[in-house]
Design a protein around this motif. Structure first.
Motif, PDB file in Angstrom:
ATOM      1  N   ILE A 126     -13.966  -5.696  -4.279  1.00  0.00           N
ATOM      2  CA  ILE A 126     -12.368  -5.335  -4.263  1.00  0.00           C
ATOM      3  C   ILE A 126     -11.968  -6.536  -3.531  1.00  0.00           C
ATOM      4  O   ILE A 126     -11.217  -6.529  -4.628  1.00  0.00           O
ATOM      5  CB  ILE A 126     -12.071  -4.106  -3.092  1.00  0.00           C
ATOM      6  N   TYR A 127     -12.650  -7.403  -2.959  1.00  0.00           N
ATOM      7  CA  TYR A 127     -12.092  -8.481  -1.985  1.00  0.00           C
ATOM      8  C   TYR A 127     -11.922  -9.597  -2.869  1.00  0.00           C
ATOM      9  O   TYR A 127     -10.764 -10.443  -3.273  1.00  0.00           O
ATOM     10  CB  TYR A 127     -12.447  -9.257  -1.188  1.00  0.00           C
ATOM     11  N   GLU A 128     -13.144  -9.545  -3.189  1.00  0.00           N
ATOM     12  CA  GLU A 128     -13.433 -10.237  -4.762  1.00  0.00           C
ATOM     13  C   GLU A 128     -12.553 -10.839  -5.570  1.00  0.00           C
ATOM     14  O   GLU A 128     -12.269 -11.594  -6.442  1.00  0.00           O
ATOM     15  CB  GLU A 128     -15.199 -10.828  -4.765  1.00  0.00           C
ATOM     16  N   GLU A 129     -12.488  -8.771  -5.949  1.00  0.00           N
ATOM     17  CA  GLU A 129     -11.934  -8.628  -7.261  1.00  0.00           C
ATOM     18  C   GLU A 129      -9.900  -9.402  -7.494  1.00  0.00           C
ATOM     19  O   GLU A 129      -9.767 -10.119  -8.037  1.00  0.00           O
ATOM     20  CB  GLU A 129     -11.948  -7.556  -7.720  1.00  0.00           C
ATOM     21  N   TYR A 130      -9.561  -9.181  -6.330  1.00  0.00           N
ATOM     22  CA  TYR A 130      -7.929  -9.617  -5.870  1.00  0.00           C
ATOM     23  C   TYR A 130      -7.215 -10.591  -5.234  1.00  0.00           C
ATOM     24  O   TYR A 130      -6.753 -11.139  -5.627  1.00  0.00           O
ATOM     25  CB  TYR A 130      -7.083  -8.236  -5.582  1.00  0.00           C
ATOM     26  N   ILE A 131      -8.267 -11.149  -4.712  1.00  0.00           N
ATOM     27  CA  ILE A 131      -8.565 -12.722  -4.021  1.00  0.00           C
ATOM     28  C   ILE A 131      -8.032 -13.334  -5.418  1.00  0.00           C
ATOM     29  O   ILE A 131      -7.721 -14.522  -5.155  1.00  0.00           O
ATOM     30  CB  ILE A 131      -9.051 -13.377  -3.379  1.00  0.00           C
ATOM     31  N   ASP A 132      -9.017 -12.857  -6.532  1.00  0.00           N
ATOM     32  CA  ASP A 132      -8.616 -13.835  -7.394  1.00  0.00           C
ATOM     33  C   ASP A 132      -7.383 -13.349  -8.150  1.00  0.00           C
ATOM     34  O   ASP A 132      -7.245 -14.284  -9.450  1.00  0.00           O
ATOM     35  CB  ASP A 132      -9.577 -14.149  -8.477  1.00  0.00           C
ATOM     36  N   ARG A 133      -6.693 -12.777  -8.245  1.00  0.00           N
ATOM     37  CA  ARG A 133      -5.619 -12.245  -9.432  1.00  0.00           C
ATOM     38  C   ARG A 133      -4.522 -12.322  -7.620  1.00  0.00           C
ATOM     39  O   ARG A 133      -3.005 -11.147  -7.972  1.00  0.00           O
ATOM     40  CB  ARG A 133      -5.609 -10.928  -9.210  1.00  0.00           C
ATOM     41  N   GLU A 134      -4.662 -13.422  -6.492  1.00  0.00           N
ATOM     42  CA  GLU A 134      -3.035 -13.232  -5.912  1.00  0.00           C
ATOM     43  C   GLU A 134      -2.201 -14.286  -6.955  1.00  0.00           C
ATOM     44  O   GLU A 134      -2.719 -15.304  -7.597  1.00  0.00           O
ATOM     45  CB  GLU A 134      -3.790 -14.446  -5.375  1.00  0.00           C
ATOM     46  N   GLU A 135      -1.025 -14.182  -6.737  1.00  0.00           N
ATOM     47  CA  GLU A 135       0.259 -15.040  -7.708  1.00  0.00           C
ATOM     48  C   GLU A 135      -0.060 -14.007  -9.000  1.00  0.00           C
ATOM     49  O   GLU A 135       0.604 -14.897  -9.755  1.00  0.00           O
ATOM     50  CB  GLU A 135      -0.291 -16.204  -7.814  1.00  0.00           C
ATOM     51  N   ASP A 136      -0.161 -13.165  -9.459  1.00  0.00           N
ATOM     52  CA  ASP A 136      -1.000 -13.059 -10.520  1.00  0.00           C
ATOM     53  C   ASP A 136       0.237 -11.274 -10.348  1.00  0.00           C
ATOM     54  O   ASP A 136       1.033 -10.646  -9.178  1.00  0.00           O
ATOM     55  CB  ASP A 136      -2.108 -12.408 -11.404  1.00  0.00           C
ATOM     56  N   ILE A 137       0.358 -10.743 -11.755  1.00  0.00           N
ATOM     57  CA  ILE A 137       1.143  -9.425 -11.900  1.00  0.00           C
ATOM     58  C   ILE A 137       0.236  -8.026 -12.282  1.00  0.00           C
ATOM     59  O   ILE A 137      -0.568  -8.486 -13.517  1.00  0.00           O
ATOM     60  CB  ILE A 137       2.127  -9.521 -12.899  1.00  0.00           C
ATOM     61  N   VAL A 138       0.193  -6.854 -11.959  1.00  0.00           N
ATOM     62  CA  VAL A 138      -0.539  -5.790 -11.517  1.00  0.00           C
ATOM     63  C   VAL A 138      -0.116  -5.264 -12.208  1.00  0.00           C
ATOM     64  O   VAL A 138       2.311  -4.565 -11.192  1.00  0.00           O
ATOM     65  CB  VAL A 138      -1.759  -5.369 -10.795  1.00  0.00           C
ATOM     66  N   ASN A 139      -0.411  -3.193 -12.572  1.00  0.00           N
ATOM     67  CA  ASN A 139       0.739  -2.508 -12.781  1.00  0.00           C
ATOM     68  C   ASN A 139       0.209  -1.335 -11.747  1.00  0.00           C
ATOM     69  O   ASN A 139      -1.115  -1.295 -11.703  1.00  0.00           O
ATOM     70  CB  ASN A 139       0.132  -1.740 -14.194  1.00  0.00           C
ATOM     71  N   GLY A 140       1.020  -0.641 -10.662  1.00  0.00           N
ATOM     72  CA  GLY A 140       0.645   0.122 -10.058  1.00  0.00           C
ATOM     73  C   GLY A 140       1.380   1.181 -10.072  1.00  0.00           C
ATOM     74  O   GLY A 140       2.663   1.122 -10.501  1.00  0.00           O
ATOM     75  N   ILE A 141       0.718   2.651  -8.809  1.00  0.00           N
ATOM     76  CA  ILE A 141       1.587   3.951  -9.345  1.00  0.00           C
ATOM     77  C   ILE A 141       2.261   4.392  -7.679  1.00  0.00           C
ATOM     78  O   ILE A 141       1.737   3.886  -7.026  1.00  0.00           O
ATOM     79  CB  ILE A 141       0.445   4.388  -9.264  1.00  0.00           C
ATOM     80  N   VAL A 142       3.658   4.018  -7.645  1.00  0.00           N
ATOM     81  CA  VAL A 142       3.770   4.925  -6.128  1.00  0.00           C
ATOM     82  C   VAL A 142       3.684   5.618  -5.672  1.00  0.00           C
ATOM     83  O   VAL A 142       2.814   6.853  -6.114  1.00  0.00           O
ATOM     84  CB  VAL A 142       5.449   4.680  -5.898  1.00  0.00           C
ATOM     85  N   GLU A 143       2.868   5.835  -4.490  1.00  0.00           N
ATOM     86  CA  GLU A 143       1.599   7.213  -3.858  1.00  0.00           C
ATOM     87  C   GLU A 143       2.106   7.278  -3.221  1.00  0.00           C
ATOM     88  O   GLU A 143       2.517   8.560  -2.599  1.00  0.00           O
ATOM     89  CB  GLU A 143       0.237   6.217  -3.646  1.00  0.00           C
ATOM     90  N   ARG A 144       2.847   6.626  -1.797  1.00  0.00           N
ATOM     91  CA  ARG A 144       3.852   7.053  -0.391  1.00  0.00           C
ATOM     92  C   ARG A 144       4.440   6.272   0.039  1.00  0.00           C
ATOM     93  O   ARG A 144       4.286   5.225  -0.005  1.00  0.00           O
ATOM     94  CB  ARG A 144       2.370   7.515   0.563  1.00  0.00           C
ATOM     95  N   MET A 145       4.988   6.760   0.971  1.00  0.00           N
ATOM     96  CA  MET A 145       6.235   5.804   1.440  1.00  0.00           C
ATOM     97  C   MET A 145       5.980   6.267   3.059  1.00  0.00           C
ATOM     98  O   MET A 145       5.588   6.960   3.572  1.00  0.00           O
ATOM     99  CB  MET A 145       7.899   6.204   0.959  1.00  0.00           C
ATOM    100  N   ASP A 146       6.147   5.171   3.902  1.00  0.00           N
ATOM    101  CA  ASP A 146       6.704   5.640   5.594  1.00  0.00           C
ATOM    102  C   ASP A 146       8.428   4.525   5.228  1.00  0.00           C
ATOM    103  O   ASP A 146       9.035   4.630   4.765  1.00  0.00           O
ATOM    104  CB  ASP A 146       6.248   5.178   5.910  1.00  0.00           C
ATOM    105  N   ALA A 147       8.454   4.732   6.947  1.00  0.00           N
ATOM    106  CA  ALA A 147       9.698   4.131   7.433  1.00  0.00           C
ATOM    107  C   ALA A 147       9.886   3.448   6.808  1.00  0.00           C
ATOM    108  O   ALA A 147      11.473   2.387   6.776  1.00  0.00           O
ATOM    109  CB  ALA A 147       9.984   4.242   8.902  1.00  0.00           C
ATOM    110  N   LYS A 148       8.749   1.918   6.534  1.00  0.00           N
ATOM    111  CA  LYS A 148       9.291   0.928   6.206  1.00  0.00           C
ATOM    112  C   LYS A 148       8.569   0.025   4.900  1.00  0.00           C
ATOM    113  O   LYS A 148       8.814  -0.643   3.649  1.00  0.00           O
ATOM    114  CB  LYS A 148       8.413  -0.232   7.018  1.00  0.00           C
ATOM    115  N   ASN A 149       7.617   0.750   4.593  1.00  0.00           N
ATOM    116  CA  ASN A 149       6.178   0.368   3.437  1.00  0.00           C
ATOM    117  C   ASN A 149       6.504   1.492   2.828  1.00  0.00           C
ATOM    118  O   ASN A 149       6.701   2.932   3.022  1.00  0.00           O
ATOM    119  CB  ASN A 149       4.715   0.119   4.099  1.00  0.00           C
ATOM    120  N   LEU A 150       5.920   0.982   1.282  1.00  0.00           N
ATOM    121  CA  LEU A 150       6.070   1.328   0.647  1.00  0.00           C
ATOM    122  C   LEU A 150       4.253   1.377   0.048  1.00  0.00           C
ATOM    123  O   LEU A 150       3.616  -0.125  -0.366  1.00  0.00           O
ATOM    124  CB  LEU A 150       6.812   1.414  -1.470  1.00  0.00           C
TER     125      LEU A 150
END
Length: 403
Positions: A126-150
């Motif tokens: 997983i690390y190797e997959e996403y380290i190559d996608r730094e500075e790239d745009i991806v689609n995501g789904i909001v899963e949960r929230m806390d006081a500061k982060n999404l």
């Protein structure tokens, strides 16, 4: 050991994408640990797994030496040559020491170790997959929230969208689909950690690459971006192809392309201007939609003095100085805006004919209020003239006049 293990390893390789060799190495390491722990053995041992035959054997490994100091780790040359005459000093002698009930004990002890190694291998993939996608745009789904982060689900990993990287005018709800920009990927004890942003200028750049084919194929180049996320942005574009209009390509038919990007950014207005290596032209373009009468450049201080009509001073400055501030960030030049009246009183406008020939600013065609296809990019409210004016240093946090 049976063919069930071979089938299990093959299934893990197909489902998790982990090489069978990696899993075999993990099992062998686990069996070595199990042997030493359960049989109180400190010698150097090796476990051999034969997946084809379904066998498992443990071998002790001893170094051939002249004088034996530790019988668990060493063997004399004479004893080694009894086993095989070809052994010499420095060789390693292996002898099978597989216990009778080792299979049962090994299965119980190795389970946790193997599971951990499989998990680590998955995290590595997983690390190797996403380290190559730094500075790239991806689609995501909001899963949960806390006081500061999404927390945004990206499929195999959950990304963190800090509050500082969220567009303040946006509201998020679980299961919302959003586009995010990957800013950083870190390797942690709990696995890879992905950080994403909705405010980074790179998000705007990637959105234009997705929406504008001319940018994606390199015909049109984005030179610079200045962004105040959720409110307004400016981008400068350029092309070497004389047959292509860089601004028109980004705006699209009836503003369709820039409108699509604006909608993705919760209504954020986007000004698209043409880049020029001439700071006079570039600064004048960057202050759009206001009309610019003159631009005076100080190369040493990397600053400019811009003269605008009196009735367009507030338009050039923008609400809370936003238009001028974004123009300064976009061009990289300090911008001091003066009204035509103040410039005449100070004697800096109009300039001599020689100076005007050296620095000329082309006025935009038509009235600045006639925005046409650029309506979404250049939409603004009718401005009222400003009676008193001030100089604005756009790299300093100074108070500007409200509209």
């Amino acid at each position: 050991m049976s063919s069930d293990l071979l089938e299990a390893l093959t299934a893990l390789e197909q489902q998790k994408g982990i090489s069978r060799d990696v899993l075999v190495d993990a099992i062998e390491a686990a069996l070595v640990t199990a042997y030493k722990r359960n049989f109180n053995q400190a010698q150097n041992v090796r476990v051999d797994l034969n997946l084809d035959k379904g066998t498992m054997k443990v071998y002790s490994r001893k170094d051939v030496v002249e004088d034996v100091e530790d019988e668990r780790l060493q063997i004399s040359l004479e004893d080694a040559q009894v086993i095989n005459p070809v052994y010499e000093i420095g060789d390693i002698v292996e002898e099978e020491v597989t216990p009778r009930d080792f299979g049962r004990i090994a299965a119980q002890t190795a389970k946790q170790v193997v599971t951990q190694r499989v998990r680590e291998a998955e995290r590595g993939l997983i690390y190797e997959e996403y380290i190559d996608r730094e500075e790239d745009i991806v689609n995501g789904i909001v899963e949960r929230m806390d006081a500061k982060n999404l927390f945004v689900g990206l499929g195999k990993v959950e990304a963190v969208l800090p509050s500082s990287e969220q567009i303040q005018t946006e509201t998020y709800a679980p299961h919302d689909r959003i586009k995010v920009y990957i800013t950083k990927v870190e390797r942690t004890a709990r696995g890879p950690q992905v950080f994403v942003s909705r405010t980074h200028p790179g998000l705007l750049r990637r959105l234009f690459e997705l929406e504008v084919p001319e940018i994606y194929d390199g015909t049109v180049e984005i030179k610079s971006i200045a962004r105040e996320a959720g409110d307004r942005s400016k981008i400068s574009v350029y092309t070497t192809n004389e047959e292509v209009d860089p601004v028109g390509s980004c705006v699209g038919t009836r503003g369709a392309r820039v409108q699509s990007i604006s909608n993705e950014l919760n209504g954020e207005k986007v000004d698209i201007v043409e880049w020029s290596e001439d700071p006079v032209v570039f600064v004048a373009n960057a202050l759009s939609p206001s009309k610019v009468l003159d631009v005076q450049v100080d190369e040493e201080e990397r600053s400019t003095t811009v003269v605008v009509p009196d009735y367009q001073l507030s338009l050039a400055i923008g609400k809370r100085g936003q238009n001028a501030r974004l123009a300064a960030k976009l061009t990289g030049w300090k911008i001091d805006i003066k009204s035509e009246t103040d410039a005449r009183e100070l004697g800096v406008y109009p300039r001599t004919e020689e100076e005007l020939n050296a620095y000329s600013v082309e006025e935009p065609d038509g009235d600045t209020e006639d925005t046409g296809d650029y309506l979404e990019a250049y939409e603004y409210e009718e401005e009222t003239p400003v009676e008193e004016t001030e100089d604005y240093d756009l790299y300093a946090d100074v108070d500007t006049k409200e509209d």
